[in-house]
Design an enzyme around this catalytic site. Structure first.
Site, short mmCIF file in Angstrom:
data_model
loop_
_atom_site.label_atom_id
_atom_site.label_comp_id
_atom_site.label_asym_id
_atom_site.label_seq_id
_atom_site.Cartn_x
_atom_site.Cartn_y
_atom_site.Cartn_z
N SER A 49 27.45 14.21 -13.47
CA SER A 49 26.32 13.27 -13.61
C SER A 49 26.20 12.71 -15.03
O SER A 49 25.22 12.04 -15.33
CB SER A 49 25.02 13.98 -13.22
OG SER A 49 24.88 15.18 -13.96
N THR A 165 20.88 14.73 -16.45
CA THR A 165 21.15 13.96 -17.67
C THR A 165 21.30 14.93 -18.82
O THR A 165 20.62 15.95 -18.85
CB THR A 165 19.91 13.07 -17.96
OG1 THR A 165 19.79 12.14 -16.89
CG2 THR A 165 20.03 12.34 -19.28
N THR A 183 23.67 9.53 -19.14
CA THR A 183 23.76 9.91 -17.72
C THR A 183 24.45 8.82 -16.92
O THR A 183 24.57 7.67 -17.37
CB THR A 183 22.33 10.11 -17.16
OG1 THR A 183 22.41 10.68 -15.86
CG2 THR A 183 21.56 8.80 -17.06
N ARG A 193 20.66 -0.07 -9.90
CA ARG A 193 19.52 0.83 -10.18
C ARG A 193 19.62 1.39 -11.61
O ARG A 193 20.68 1.80 -12.06
CB ARG A 193 19.53 1.98 -9.17
CG ARG A 193 18.41 3.01 -9.36
CD ARG A 193 18.80 4.16 -10.26
NE ARG A 193 17.77 5.18 -10.32
CZ ARG A 193 17.80 6.22 -11.17
NH1 ARG A 193 18.79 6.36 -12.01
NH2 ARG A 193 16.83 7.09 -11.19
N THR A 216 14.58 14.70 -18.06
CA THR A 216 15.62 14.67 -17.04
C THR A 216 14.93 14.84 -15.70
O THR A 216 13.82 15.35 -15.62
CB THR A 216 16.68 15.76 -17.28
OG1 THR A 216 17.67 15.68 -16.23
CG2 THR A 216 16.09 17.16 -17.28
N GLY A 217 15.59 14.36 -14.66
CA GLY A 217 14.97 14.44 -13.33
C GLY A 217 14.87 13.04 -12.73
O GLY A 217 15.53 12.11 -13.21
N1 ASP Z 1 16.83 10.91 -15.19
C1 ASP Z 1 18.09 10.55 -14.60
C2 ASP Z 1 17.93 9.27 -13.83
O1 ASP Z 1 17.00 9.14 -13.07
C3 ASP Z 1 18.67 11.59 -13.71
C4 ASP Z 1 18.45 13.02 -14.15
O2 ASP Z 1 18.22 13.29 -15.29
O3 ASP Z 1 18.48 13.91 -13.29
O4 ASP Z 1 18.75 8.39 -13.96
#
Ligand code: ASP
Length: 309
Positions: A49, A165, A183, A193, A216-217
């Site tokens: 990722s 990320t 990321t 997106r 992150t998320g």
């Molecule tokens: N925050 C990142 C995104 O939505 C993904 C992640 O950190 O899990 O692109």
């Protein structure tokens, strides 16, 4: 002279912390150190990722998002939807240093990277392609209607999509804060997106006068609360980094309740100008972070903020 500190998201952030802490101990700047750390993760083909080992979007294109910020000057730079260039964080830094802009996207970001001498590369790894095919929603259920068939399908539970990320925050010996976020966003995302990670104030914010924070998320939800700015402004108002991160996770929960949805899996990390650290996540995130402090590197589990708290 300040004691150098680094903090980074997820278990793969340990590699970033190893690289960055060595540089900070040698007296390098926070920004140099965190970007070098993030690049080590971007270059690790086993990470699905971040960087070139990532899983592509729904139509097989691997696009990268990143931003960087210097806490001393508030200089910042970002790229979104960057294709065929290995290190999104290095290009984000060039946007900061070489242009009057903050964010370049898609073809423009690629054109700029090429102008800056970055190599045009084939991003996919064989393992990444294999996993993309195996886990692709269409391939998963042969014979069934393709699940992600149009923009209306964006309501499918994003929590089930592969994401994560690397966000790295550092404090250098001169007392300056620096941060980076990099990321590929969500695997199988709709083409075009963009999440929180290249958005200053959402995925990352750093200000020597208040602190640095990163997220992150599920990016859509981090953007909705301007997550990293929220954490930094809480620190500016006097909260410790740990409390600020917990309040951001709490806010995530409250917003989800208000909108009638299940709280997303999201996590925040923070670093104060004094080198104090914070980390918190929403329930079920199982968020780990790596830190370098007091000469030691550790991988730790963050506190989770339950929905009813
Ligand atoms: N925050 C990142 C995104 O939505 C993904 C992640 O950190 O899990 O692109």
């Amino acid at each position: 002279m300040a004691e150098p500190v680094v903090i980074a998201t997820w278990a793969f952030g340990k590699l970033a912390v190893e690289v960055a802490s060595k540089m900070l101990t040698e007296g390098k700047s926070a920004l140099d150190a965190v970007i070098a750390g993030a690049q080590a993760v971007e270059n690790d083909p086993s990470v699905r990722s971040v960087g070139f080992g990532s899983l592509p979007d729904r139509i097989g294109r691997l696009t990268l998002d990143s931003c960087v910020m210097d806490g001393k000057t508030l200089d910042c730079g970002a790229v979104a939807g960057l294709e065929h260039i290995r290190s999104a964080s290095a290009v984000a830094r060039r946007v900061m240093e070489k242009t009057p802009h903050v964010l370049l996207t898609g073809e423009g970001a690629k054109w700029f990277a090429l102008q800056q001498g970055f190599a045009l590369e084939m991003p996919h790894t064989l393992d990444g392609i294999r996993e993309w095919i195996e886990k692709h929603p269409k391939a998963k259920k042969p014979g069934e209607k393709e699940q992600y068939n149009g923009p209306e399908d964006i309501t499918l539970p994003i929590s089930e999509w592969n994401h994560d990320t690397v966000t790295v925050l550092g404090l250098d010996q001169a007392g300056n804060l620096g941060g980076v976020c990099t990321t590929s966003g969500l695997a199988y995302k709709l083409p075009g997106r963009v999440g929180d990670s290249p958005i200053i104030g959402a995925g990352l914010y750093a200000d020597n006068e208040a602190g640095a924070a990163g997220a992150t998320g599920v990016g859509e939800e981090v953007i909705r609360i301007s997550g990293s700015t929220y954490v930094v402004e809480l620190m500016r108002a006097g909260k410790k980094p740990q409390e600020a991160c917990e309040l951001a996770a709490k806010r995530m929960n409250a917003v989800a309740v208000r909108r009638g949805v299940h709280p997303p899996r999201c996590a925040f990390i923070a670093l104060s100008p004094k080198g104090e650290i914070g980390a918190a996540a929403t329930e079920g995130t199982e968020f780990q972070y790596a830190r370098f402090k007091g000469g030691k590197i550790e991988l730790l589990k963050a506190k989770e903020v339950a929905l009813n708290k």
